[in-house]
Design a protein around this motif. Structure first.
Motif, PDB file in Angstrom:
ATOM      1  N   ALA A  17       2.628   7.519   7.983  1.00 15.60           N
ATOM      2  CA  ALA A  17       2.077   6.476   8.862  1.00 15.60           C
ATOM      3  C   ALA A  17       1.606   5.248   8.073  1.00 15.60           C
ATOM      4  O   ALA A  17       1.078   4.308   8.661  1.00 15.60           O
ATOM      5  CB  ALA A  17       0.918   7.033   9.683  1.00 15.60           C
TER       6      ALA A  17
ATOM      7  N   GLU B 133       0.851  -1.188   0.000  1.00 16.44           N
ATOM      8  CA  GLU B 133       0.000   0.000   0.000  1.00 16.44           C
ATOM      9  C   GLU B 133       0.887   1.238   0.000  1.00 16.44           C
ATOM     10  O   GLU B 133       0.908   1.984   0.976  1.00 16.44           O
ATOM     11  CB  GLU B 133      -1.012  -0.015   1.151  1.00 16.44           C
TER      12      GLU B 133
ATOM     13  N   ILE C  55      -3.369   2.663  15.823  1.00 16.63           N
ATOM     14  CA  ILE C  55      -2.004   2.290  16.209  1.00 16.63           C
ATOM     15  C   ILE C  55      -1.969   0.914  16.876  1.00 16.63           C
ATOM     16  O   ILE C  55      -0.913   0.359  17.095  1.00 16.63           O
ATOM     17  CB  ILE C  55      -1.322   3.335  17.119  1.00 16.63           C
TER      18      ILE C  55
ATOM     19  N   GLY D 183       1.200  -1.307  15.995  1.00 20.74           N
ATOM     20  CA  GLY D 183       2.016  -0.887  14.852  1.00 20.74           C
ATOM     21  C   GLY D 183       3.120   0.009  15.400  1.00 20.74           C
ATOM     22  O   GLY D 183       2.880   1.149  15.800  1.00 20.74           O
TER      23      GLY D 183
ATOM     24  N   HIS E 147     -10.891 -13.910  16.073  1.00 24.20           N
ATOM     25  CA  HIS E 147     -11.036 -14.737  14.860  1.00 24.20           C
ATOM     26  C   HIS E 147     -12.049 -15.857  15.044  1.00 24.20           C
ATOM     27  O   HIS E 147     -12.227 -16.648  14.112  1.00 24.20           O
ATOM     28  CB  HIS E 147      -9.704 -15.378  14.494  1.00 24.20           C
TER      29      HIS E 147
ATOM     30  N   ASN F  26      -8.204  -8.270  17.259  1.00 17.34           N
ATOM     31  CA  ASN F  26      -9.015  -9.125  16.379  1.00 17.34           C
ATOM     32  C   ASN F  26      -9.496 -10.355  17.121  1.00 17.34           C
ATOM     33  O   ASN F  26      -8.715 -10.979  17.843  1.00 17.34           O
ATOM     34  CB  ASN F  26      -8.179  -9.612  15.202  1.00 17.34           C
TER      35      ASN F  26
END
Ligand code: ATP
Ligand code: ZN
Length: 301
Positions: A157, A151, A240, A272, A246, A244
């Motif tokens: 950032a 990306e 930041i 991150g 799952h 999750n």
């Protein structure tokens, strides 16, 4: 694409020699001043994970390509994945490759796909390691790794290669959900101790395509993912840290079982690290030696 605000922040970071551009958007080197802040924050996360009884594992920044295929990453995020290709041809083909490179002609078709792919999220290589029956109480693991996502962007950032510090839990559904809630509080407290304006929000993954939009909406609605966001250099605050749940996804794929034979649930959270570091420089100024007295000891733990 970067907004004027992101471009200005990028230029300030470069001006203060905190980041050193490579010429490719989202791939930059960092100075020791930048790295030292990142490492200190990383140490804080490591201390929290150790207190949580996490087992620390270390992986290279590539995974078996088979793992990318098996987890369905290419179904959901074909646009972000990176696969390693290499040259396996003859001597004649090698001369053709070299000729094309120097003539500025396309040469990708002279490479073939290898068995490895770039790690897309630090937790991916962990799940195959959990195959089998979990101990009573489940397992908690911790990893830190470089992750690749295609990306390219001028937003400082949004990197193509960045580090993620993740903690992963496998166990009973209720235990996993409660664990994730505890880590949300813990992570908010850590970030706020660094005087960051951190908030939790419901979130979704950047699934590809039109069908992906529906998947993202349902993920958000069901509360399977949330993020801690802080202002960096975008109109909307930037994620930041992501949490999750799952459910049975990885448990089924990798045959991870609870002692009673049912499928284990998993959850992960990932900081991150470059984003946290950027948020700190944005908040407290580009010279870390001038940061508020309360923030520096908080970074050191
Ligand atoms: P999963 O494991 O389910 O794939 P994850 O939680 O590991 O998801 P994300 O939620 O996509 O992965 O990302 C985790 C964190 O990594 C984000 O909160 C963010 O801080 C950081 N991150 C994601 N993409 C980038 C990027 N392009 N550049 C810098 N940091 C990023
Ligand atoms: Zn993860």
């Amino acid at each position: 694409m970067a907004t004027p605000e992101q471009q200005a922040f990028h230029d300030e970071l470069v001006g203060h020699r905190l980041i050193l551009p490579s010429g490719v958007p989202g791939v930059w080197a960092r100075s020791d001043a930048f790295e030292s802040v990142l490492q200190r924050f990383d140490g804080r996360v490591r201390a929290l994970a150790a207190a949580d009884g996490a087992e620390r594992l270390h992986f290279p920044p590539v995974i078996p390509r088979r793992l990318l295929e098996h987890t369905g990453y290419l179904d959901s995020f074909p646009h972000l994945a990176g696969t390693v290709f290499s040259f396996t041809g003859s001597e004649v083909q090698s001369r053709e490759l070299s000729r094309r490179v120097h003539a500025g002609e396309p040469w990708a078709e002279l490479q073939t796909q290898t068995d490895v792919a770039l790690t897309p999220a630090a937790c991916y290589p962990v799940y195959p390691m959990l195959r089998g029956v979990l101990p009573e109480g489940g397992r908690t693991l911790e990893v830190q790794n470089h992750c690749f996502r295609h990306e390219p962007s001028g937003d400082p950032a949004r990197l193509q290669l960045f580090r993620m510090h993740e903690v992963i839990r496998a166990g009973q559904p209720e235990a996993v959900i409660a664990w994730r809630a505890t880590w949300l509080e813990r992570s908010l407290a850590l970030l706020r101790s660094l005087e960051l304006d951190a908030h939790a929000v419901h979130a979704s993954d950047p699934f590809f395509g039109r069908a992906g939009k529906m998947l993202a909406a349902s993920q958000k609605e069901q509360g399977f993912k949330f993020e801690i966001v802080v202002p960096i250099a975008s109109e909307e605050p930037t994620a930041i840290c992501s949490f999750n749940y799952h459910q049975e996804h990885f448990g089924k794929l990798f045959e991870i079982a609870l002692p009673d034979g049912s499928v284990a649930h998993t959850a992960c959270l990932g900081f991150g690290l470059e984003r946290v570091t950027l948020a700190l420089f944005r908040r407290h100024g580009l010279d870390a030696r001038e940061w508020p007295a309360a923030v520096r000891p908080a970074l050191d733990g």
